[in-house]
Design a protein around this motif. Structure first.
Motif, PDB file in Angstrom:
ATOM      1  N   VAL A   5      -8.785   7.528   6.202  1.00 58.64           N
ATOM      2  CA  VAL A   5      -8.627   7.152   4.752  1.00 58.64           C
ATOM      3  C   VAL A   5      -7.917   5.747   4.888  1.00 58.64           C
ATOM      4  O   VAL A   5      -7.147   5.482   5.467  1.00 58.64           O
ATOM      5  N   ALA A   6      -8.596   4.809   4.090  1.00 58.06           N
ATOM      6  CA  ALA A   6      -8.107   3.544   4.169  1.00 58.06           C
ATOM      7  C   ALA A   6      -8.370   3.003   2.673  1.00 58.06           C
ATOM      8  O   ALA A   6      -8.944   3.346   1.873  1.00 58.06           O
ATOM      9  N   LEU A   7      -7.477   2.169   2.436  1.00 59.30           N
ATOM     10  CA  LEU A   7      -7.238   1.304   1.135  1.00 59.30           C
ATOM     11  C   LEU A   7      -7.593  -0.104   1.317  1.00 59.30           C
ATOM     12  O   LEU A   7      -6.923  -0.884   2.307  1.00 59.30           O
ATOM     13  N   ILE A   8      -8.824  -0.634   0.686  1.00 59.20           N
ATOM     14  CA  ILE A   8      -9.124  -2.177   0.928  1.00 59.20           C
ATOM     15  C   ILE A   8      -8.471  -2.589  -0.566  1.00 59.20           C
ATOM     16  O   ILE A   8      -9.013  -2.358  -1.426  1.00 59.20           O
ATOM     17  N   GLY A   9      -7.503  -3.430  -0.433  1.00 54.45           N
ATOM     18  CA  GLY A   9      -7.365  -4.492  -1.543  1.00 54.45           C
ATOM     19  C   GLY A   9      -7.980  -5.565  -1.364  1.00 54.45           C
ATOM     20  O   GLY A   9      -8.137  -6.487  -0.303  1.00 54.45           O
ATOM     21  N   ILE A  10      -8.544  -5.921  -2.672  1.00 53.88           N
ATOM     22  CA  ILE A  10      -9.385  -7.152  -2.883  1.00 53.88           C
ATOM     23  C   ILE A  10      -9.018  -7.954  -4.104  1.00 53.88           C
ATOM     24  O   ILE A  10      -8.736  -7.368  -4.956  1.00 53.88           O
ATOM     25  N   VAL A  77      -5.516  -1.135   4.646  1.00 62.49           N
ATOM     26  CA  VAL A  77      -4.469  -0.505   5.207  1.00 62.49           C
ATOM     27  C   VAL A  77      -4.872   1.240   5.338  1.00 62.49           C
ATOM     28  O   VAL A  77      -5.847   1.473   4.556  1.00 62.49           O
ATOM     29  N   TYR A  78      -4.306   1.574   6.618  1.00 66.58           N
ATOM     30  CA  TYR A  78      -4.960   2.908   6.917  1.00 66.58           C
ATOM     31  C   TYR A  78      -4.005   3.969   6.839  1.00 66.58           C
ATOM     32  O   TYR A  78      -2.757   3.797   7.137  1.00 66.58           O
ATOM     33  N   ALA A  79      -4.262   5.222   6.555  1.00 68.02           N
ATOM     34  CA  ALA A  79      -3.586   6.333   6.487  1.00 68.02           C
ATOM     35  C   ALA A  79      -3.136   6.716   7.667  1.00 68.02           C
ATOM     36  O   ALA A  79      -4.195   6.528   8.654  1.00 68.02           O
ATOM     37  N   THR A  80      -1.913   7.189   7.885  1.00 69.94           N
ATOM     38  CA  THR A  80      -1.719   7.703   9.633  1.00 69.94           C
ATOM     39  C   THR A  80      -2.452   9.066   9.577  1.00 69.94           C
ATOM     40  O   THR A  80      -2.335   9.761  10.615  1.00 69.94           O
TER      41      THR A  80
END
Length: 81
Positions: A5-10, A77-80
């Motif tokens: 799971v990752a969050l891409i901030g744009i 940002v990646y979840a652990t």
């Protein structure tokens, strides 16, 4: 391959980039968990957050393609878990 799971901030500093951004995100819609966009009119920019559940190479491809669009900055940002 293992999914993450990752969050891409744009950050979108050039409104003309919207069509390219939407096209890229549409290509990877099957991996998207959610998306939120907020226009910040006082600063003449937009902030978009995209959550993906995908393999590392897919997440990197999305982030890389978005980062190559003129007037766009990304950070992933990646979840652990």
């Amino acid at each position: 391959m293992e999914k993450r799971v990752a969050l891409i901030g744009i950050i979108v500093e050039d409104g003309e980039a919207a069509e390219q951004i939407n096209e890229i995100l549409h290509q990877y819609r099957d991996y998207m968990v959610g998306r939120m966009g907020i226009p910040y009119r006082e600063r003449e920019l937009s902030v978009i957050s995209v959550i993906l559940d995908a393999e590392n190479d897919i997440i990197s491809a999305v982030s890389g393609k978005l980062g190559m669009v003129k007037g766009v900055r990304t950070k992933t940002v990646y979840a652990t878990k």
